[in-house]
Design a protein around this motif. Structure first.
Motif, PDB file in Angstrom:
ATOM      1  N   UNK A  63     132.059 -59.306 -52.165  1.00 37.11           N
ATOM      2  CA  UNK A  63     131.322 -60.144 -53.100  1.00 37.11           C
ATOM      3  C   UNK A  63     131.800 -61.584 -53.032  1.00 37.11           C
ATOM      4  N   UNK A  64     131.997 -62.054 -51.831  1.00 39.07           N
ATOM      5  CA  UNK A  64     132.476 -63.403 -51.609  1.00 39.07           C
ATOM      6  C   UNK A  64     131.580 -64.056 -50.566  1.00 39.07           C
ATOM      7  N   UNK A  65     131.442 -65.362 -50.658  1.00 37.52           N
ATOM      8  CA  UNK A  65     130.687 -66.034 -49.593  1.00 37.52           C
ATOM      9  C   UNK A  65     131.367 -65.830 -48.239  1.00 37.52           C
ATOM     10  N   UNK A  88     129.675 -69.264 -60.611  1.00 37.52           N
ATOM     11  CA  UNK A  88     129.301 -67.856 -60.608  1.00 37.52           C
ATOM     12  C   UNK A  88     130.435 -66.922 -60.211  1.00 37.52           C
ATOM     13  N   UNK A  89     131.403 -67.417 -59.491  1.00 36.44           N
ATOM     14  CA  UNK A  89     132.437 -66.520 -58.965  1.00 36.44           C
ATOM     15  C   UNK A  89     133.743 -66.562 -59.749  1.00 36.44           C
ATOM     16  N   UNK A  90     133.801 -67.393 -60.761  1.00 33.89           N
ATOM     17  CA  UNK A  90     135.008 -67.362 -61.588  1.00 33.89           C
ATOM     18  C   UNK A  90     134.962 -66.156 -62.510  1.00 33.89           C
ATOM     19  N   UNK A  91     136.131 -65.769 -63.002  1.00 29.51           N
ATOM     20  CA  UNK A  91     136.215 -64.666 -63.960  1.00 29.51           C
ATOM     21  C   UNK A  91     137.195 -65.067 -65.044  1.00 29.51           C
ATOM     22  N   UNK A  92     137.256 -64.288 -66.095  1.00 31.26           N
ATOM     23  CA  UNK A  92     138.264 -64.599 -67.118  1.00 31.26           C
ATOM     24  C   UNK A  92     139.666 -64.647 -66.537  1.00 31.26           C
ATOM     25  N   UNK A 113     137.992 -70.074 -56.490  1.00 26.98           N
ATOM     26  CA  UNK A 113     138.724 -70.277 -55.235  1.00 26.98           C
ATOM     27  C   UNK A 113     139.936 -69.363 -55.170  1.00 26.98           C
ATOM     28  N   UNK A 162     126.287 -75.950 -53.439  1.00 28.37           N
ATOM     29  CA  UNK A 162     126.830 -74.607 -53.270  1.00 28.37           C
ATOM     30  C   UNK A 162     128.177 -74.485 -53.978  1.00 28.37           C
ATOM     31  N   UNK A 174     127.653 -73.794 -57.566  1.00 27.85           N
ATOM     32  CA  UNK A 174     127.296 -72.395 -57.827  1.00 27.85           C
ATOM     33  C   UNK A 174     128.501 -71.474 -57.645  1.00 27.85           C
ATOM     34  N   UNK A 175     129.225 -71.743 -56.589  1.00 23.06           N
ATOM     35  CA  UNK A 175     130.372 -70.892 -56.278  1.00 23.06           C
ATOM     36  C   UNK A 175     131.401 -70.915 -57.407  1.00 23.06           C
ATOM     37  N   UNK A 229     131.564 -73.090 -48.290  1.00 29.64           N
ATOM     38  CA  UNK A 229     130.669 -73.383 -49.413  1.00 29.64           C
ATOM     39  C   UNK A 229     131.164 -74.575 -50.221  1.00 29.64           C
ATOM     40  N   UNK A 230     132.450 -74.815 -50.184  1.00 29.69           N
ATOM     41  CA  UNK A 230     132.996 -75.939 -50.956  1.00 29.69           C
ATOM     42  C   UNK A 230     132.628 -77.284 -50.336  1.00 29.69           C
ATOM     43  N   UNK A 254     140.363 -66.522 -56.668  1.00 33.43           N
ATOM     44  CA  UNK A 254     139.904 -65.144 -56.449  1.00 33.43           C
ATOM     45  C   UNK A 254     139.584 -64.904 -54.986  1.00 33.43           C
TER      46      UNK A 254
END
Lengths: 496, 496, 496, 496
Positions: free
Chosen positions: D396-398, D416-420, D425, D409, D412-413, D403-404, D427
């Protein structure tokens, strides 16, 4: 394609993929997935599946007739054991073409939809739209479309408060607006395997939602070139300059995995199947043959994979001469039993089929999930057996076959690397092939994939648990215990 | 019993066992196996199988008609998939009565003989006697006899020179003499499970002999009361003063294992099936459906056992309250998948059945052996799962239920040992039952037995190896490798 | 016994057991455990341990001197690596006498108490009584007493509301009253292994209590003949009329397990160590070397068991002639590596010892629990390896050696059951011995016991988790990740 | 470098590699391994090991003094337990730098040579040359050289007749000529891991030769730039355009594996250690501490690897939030027990050290091989545990961090891809790192490598078998069996 037949050719399918879809590999935007080196070989693989289906020689096995049309066999709404057998054979012929390495082939989600179309009354109004589902089933059947799905929220999305607190957009795909024409969806879904080669993406929820997750409870279909949709591919496995000789499986069979990112994607009402009911959005899979049909395909596919794996065990043992060692022959017998086990578990699903309302027939669900559990739990172990048979041989090869370009090196190579069993090039070819199933990144992806094909182990086992007749099993114990009781003792004492 | 039916009742069978047979338990000679405490309960179990078969309510499931007679279903020479299904259901009903714990029930060797009677031309003259076999098949079918077998030489017998050198009788059973009436056999065979409850013993060789072992290559049938025959029982498991409450499985289901000792036992010619051909004496099992039919029964029986095991897992988890723990529910799902796996593998043998000459049908042999390998390899592991669920609970019980004889102790017991889930006596009953499958000597015998049901692991795997279509599997690899080749490299070099 | 030495002889210990204790086997009250057939042989085993310790030949290994007295080595409060080595050797000599099959030998709980006496400040006032603990340590050291423990509540006791609701006495042992002289306790504790052969029972809580379980939070010691105490034995394994020849391990080494039932048992204050503090009642084990010392003994004991097991693997392979098969020799090497692994893990606990306050030394705790996890997880697997080596041989024996009583049978037995490797009696003796480790009820108890020696798997793993330096392990990843970062890409694109 | 110290710096080592050596990657000839992208990063890793050793801060841990010189600690000929401890710590510090992923670091073969130099009398004249070995030991010690080895014949070479029959050169390296100056060798040896970064290659035979393979029985050392020597590298793992962020382990730690091809390589007599004695050519490893010292290093290295693996398990569980799930915490405790097990087995080798002649000390050999068996058997399983914890997150990663580079992108990255638990990056960085241990081709090579580190499983187990004191283990059973015997029975009969 015959005008009466809904059987797409490979070329037609490739043409259908040049539709303006937005695909990213990192920050690279892919113009044409049928021509880009990261995707073109796998695209050809998909095309070859379509060609095989359309081949008149396979007409009986791969198609069926209904309502005056001729359709791909995996759209068959089964009514008899024989129908189920035909579905299995169809899946098997497709899986054999990719040795089960291209799991989300066109027959996968099509089976989900077909299974759902066999029990329309579960799409209960007002939140379910049975008529839309039936129309969609007929549409994809008629167009022979390749549908994939994205039915899991991103790992990132499990704590919605976190996003709210930080004033961030919640990443999970949801309905953000609706109007007379349809709904508008935004957010991310995972993991759309095969999406770059497909025509449509089914959006849904196979994992239970919380009851209040109503906006997430959207089940619908969108075309791969929908405005606002972008597909983020994980690292393609065939991008790394390897040749087919080096990496014959990754070269052809990288089915790809993509994250689905929607920014204000409009979905017309007739492509909406469930909307606004969290429980219903999942029930449509497990209260209809849908989920069972889809996972039956998975076990058939795994069977094909085991056939390649066991074949490789045999060929590798032959190549090293180990096939003469009794313990290795026992190992080959053991690995053959692995193939026989999954073969049995697939066939058992048919023999013990279930009768469903309105004359439908379904694979034995308990056996489907039991087989799935066996498949997911053991893949790494089976790969390890081939690894063991390969021994150090996989490292005892030149870096690549380019040694053949230099006459002096080629001479050394063909001389020093030949064995009584095989010439140098054949040995290298065989070991490279085996490595692509045990050691390459393609192999690594498959070891990960099989384990999480259907989610974490507890998810698979919850399916098995649900489909178990616990009353029957508990009843065995209850009846046994009821058949005797303790009696006042009259045993002899050891001391008076 | 209807005069036209060949269906023995339980009482008739028990009567048939009082025939003067010679049975030893250590140095004790047993007068009547139907009355001696070491055997009487299991004898009742056998009788109950006969009664179930003879019950008119089970007529359709348990019998078939042929040539004007009605016979036990396991004598059916299958011609269709449905016939195979009927055989399976019959085995299953018998196995369910003993939860698969009485493996060598009357349907086991009967299936060997029936399978052999489906391919008589393999009993090639002059060393094979097809007509005798067919007559014997019809005889046991007509008399509904219980036949067991002894088809392995004693461990002791693997070095014949040793015995010769020391002037000792070689222990292996062999023909010592022949005359116009028949042959005379002497020596030991193992391991006649069920023999003390049976009518006849089939003597043969399922493990390959050396080509020159011609006198050992005798295949014949002898009655259990043959003059010169004695049966040496291993330690009975129900002799030790335990009550049914303490040991409910061992109490009823100790099928017994006996060594077969022959001293000049006369076998008339019409009971001789192979004589003097070492290769043939084994081929009759594997070149006919014989071995496959017998081992199909074994996998059906194992299925019944798994149903009891999984039922116990569920009931024990319920009794300890652990069924509310997510990890335990996952474990129950996993164990249910074990039951589903063997269920699938049994059903698969039918779905993928083989067509044989003369219109016969046979279970899929590769799947039979693959299932058997899975069964033998995993039994100890499955038992270990139940052991894990039992936890320390099995030790937290009084020595036996005699505590209920003493009012003060009974009061403490029923008060201190009850739980929210169950009263004290029910808990103890359940844990004692589980212990009889995981911890008692009966349990120990089954853990040993399942592992060696069909011989050492390499024997089972040799069967699987033999029944594998290696050409097909190797061909997968060959065709894949033929579909690409190395090409002269044009790759960019990293340095000029 | 030298007047200055605190070294009890075996006879002295047996005398000490005739003290009026109340022991039940079912409803039978046992008068004298040293004479009753269910217990007398194991009582002799305990006595032999005392005799070995008291033997002047073992003085250096088995004893140490302190404060003018000479004590059993397991009372040594270690200060150096060498002290730890001496403790290990002492445990090993005791364990070797019973092949690790009598796990709760006198050195087990003594080690718990000794470890606690090395960190007295953890028995914090007012709920902890450090001075009582120290006095108790000195008392049992001086009297060379055999102390066992009961430190787990009955399964039945996990839902106290249930009992209250039904007006039933809660089964868990607790303080029901206290006065100037001490406390009064009532209720049940499990599982006092060895109690029938011991002098004292340590009552406590090794599993965390809820904070409000204050009355249950009693830690104290009671003599085995305390008024109001009764011991309920689980089914003795040597009661079933088997001879030593049939069951050589169960005959001697059934250490017994008993439930401890207290009805108003008075405990004087000086035998109370913790009272009224649920957290403290558990902390005293894990914040002192107590639990670690006790479980070190367990890993040493397991090592002895593995030595018997591997020895049996070797002897059985020799007896069947399988030791000449390459695959079996590999198996023997593998089993030897099992012995080497636990040997290494025991020795590692010493090499990587921990320094504790006040100059004390402790085994490496993380390694103790890691070894324990390995032991508990793998025992059934190791037994299964011996089971595999035994093959069907365990069933190919007469019921018992009574065949030697009858000359005719004896003649057949010695003739037919001998092999080139061994005479019939020796073979039977060896297989019976092996069976007592793999198949008998004694074997079954050990397979259950090793798995639950220290509670369910999560309990053992919580110990390991607690004793892990997660900062160190996480830090490895953190530092590695900190050593590189992503860089803006300059990669060549595949298409311009 | 101090003139008295034999401690090379990293720069000095890199300089030493530019010596004209012939290295091929496929048909590409590598000019300078310290600069070529396939090798330069790993070359830096080797240099960093040298720098760490030469760092004065590590002087006490990493060096020792003898004969007026100061040398790398792994040249220490141990005389005490403390010396063995120092060796272990030295290996550990080196291994920690590469997390055990660069197994054939400079301390590996140096330990083989050092161990051999501790028992010179095993290099028996006339075929052994003890004085040459001692001189060589002193030479590499003084120059702080990096020596690797190639001590196994190619798979291709097991059937010499085949080559003769076809008039082909036999591929195995052998002596083809000798004269006053030395011997001339030709042929192939495998598998010189690390050779491209080393100074010298030790040529020998760790697998037994047939007695008549006298010309193959050459043990000698050659410099990596010897005339006639070429190194054929297997596919480098860092050549594929991946960045350090994508593949942080493969980027730095690809130790490389090379085939060693000799064409008329001249070896002067003083670098010849064994010549012409097939048995002796292997005995020098196992009759001296050589093989044990080398494999001790392997187990220490594995320990470092487990520390990274368990650290990753912990960090990944933290990143997904699964560390709050009880079952996952149990899993982490279990994985920590894996680290504790190998930690214990390494430390145990020291605690139970062996005394050797002339005052030398050696690690406990049985424990070394037992640990090695555990390591090789379980690596794939441990990796599978991390795979399980990673779940689907790795997909589940680009595709990569590029993308940076694109602001849209990137937005979005990071959203959308951060979590608590972590920013996007971090992750991705963590999951990429984990993937390089479970799924990448680098991970695949390690799963293969650990299994075959010391050859096939039977080779490792033959070492264990050889170093087992079978007399002791068999004696346990013998003494136990001698302690009782069968007695004439007096048991009560069940019938009069």
């Amino acid at each position: 394609m015959n005008s009466r037949d809904a059987l797409r050719t490979g070329k037609e399918h490739l043409d259908s993929l040049r539709d303006g879809r937005v695909v990213y590999v990192g920050d690279e935007k892919i113009d044409d997935v049928t021509r880009h080196p990261a995707f073109r070989e796998a695209a050809k693989t998909v095309a070859s599946i379509y060609d095989m289906k359309a081949d008149p020689a396979n007409r009986d096995a791969m198609t069926f007739e209904e309502d005056g049309g001729r359709y791909s066999i995996y759209y068959l709404r089964a009514r008899t054991r024989d129908d189920l057998q035909r579905r299995m054979v169809g899946h098997r012929m497709i899986a054999d073409m990719t040795h089960g390495l291209f799991g989300r082939s066109p027959d996968h989600v099509a089976s989900f939809v077909t299974g759902m179309a066999m029990k329309l009354d579960e799409l209960k109004a007002p939140h379910g739209h049975a008529e839309n589902l039936l129309a969609y089933y007929k549409h994809i059947r008629a167009t022979d479309a390749y549908v994939v799905y994205a039915v899991v929220p991103p790992q990132a999305a499990r704590n919605p408060e976190f996003y709210t607190r930080q004033n961030l957009p919640t990443p999970t795909l949801r309905v953000v607006r609706e109007d007379a024409d349809g709904v508008v969806i935004s957010g991310m879904k995972i993991l759309a395997t095969g999406a770059v080669f497909a025509n449509e993406i089914w959006i849904g929820n196979v994992i239970p939602l919380a009851p209040d997750q109503k906006t997430e409870a959207i089940t619908c279909a969108i075309p791969c070139n929908a405005a606002g949709l972008s597909l983020w591919s994980r690292k393609p496995l065939s991008l790394e300059g390897k040749t087919e000789f080096d990496s014959p499986l990754g070269f052809r069979f990288d089915e790809t995995d993509s994250m689905v990112l929607c920014q204000e994607v409009k979905v017309p009402w007739d492509k909406v199947f469930v909307h606004g009911d969290a429980t219903l959005s999942r029930d449509i899979y497990v209260k209809t043959p849908s989920h069972c049909f889809g996972n039956h395909q998975s076990t058939v596919r795994y069977w094909s994979k085991m056939r390649l794996l066991v074949g490789l065990c045999s060929k590798i043992a032959e190549a090293t001469g180990a096939d003469q060692v009794p313990a290795v022959r026992e190992k080959l017998g053991q690995m053959s039993a692995v193939e026989g086990a999954i073969a049995g578990m697939v066939n058992g699903q048919i023999n013990a089929f279930e009768s469903w309302p309105e004359g439908h027939a379904c694979f034995n669900r308990h056996m489907v999930y039991s087989a799935l559990d066996w498949c997911t739990q053991n893949y790494a172990k089976f790969v390890d057996e081939l690894r063991e048979l390969c021994g150090g041989g996989v490292f005892q090869m030149p870096a690549d076959i380019s040694v053949m370009n230099d006459p002096a090196l080629a001479n050394q190579f063909t001389g020093f690397f030949q064995t009584p069993q095989a010439d140098a090039i054949s040995r290298m070819k065989l070991f490279k092939l085996a490595w692509d199933l045990v050691g390459s990144e393609f192999a690594g992806r498959h070891q990960q994939y099989e384990k999480f094909y259907a989610g974490a182990s507890f998810i698979v086992r919850n399916h098995t648990f649900r489909e178990t007749d616990w009353n029957a099993l508990n009843g065995i114990v209850d009846r046994l215990m009821a058949s005797y009781d303790y009696k006042p003792m009259t045993k002899a004492r050891s001391a008076p």
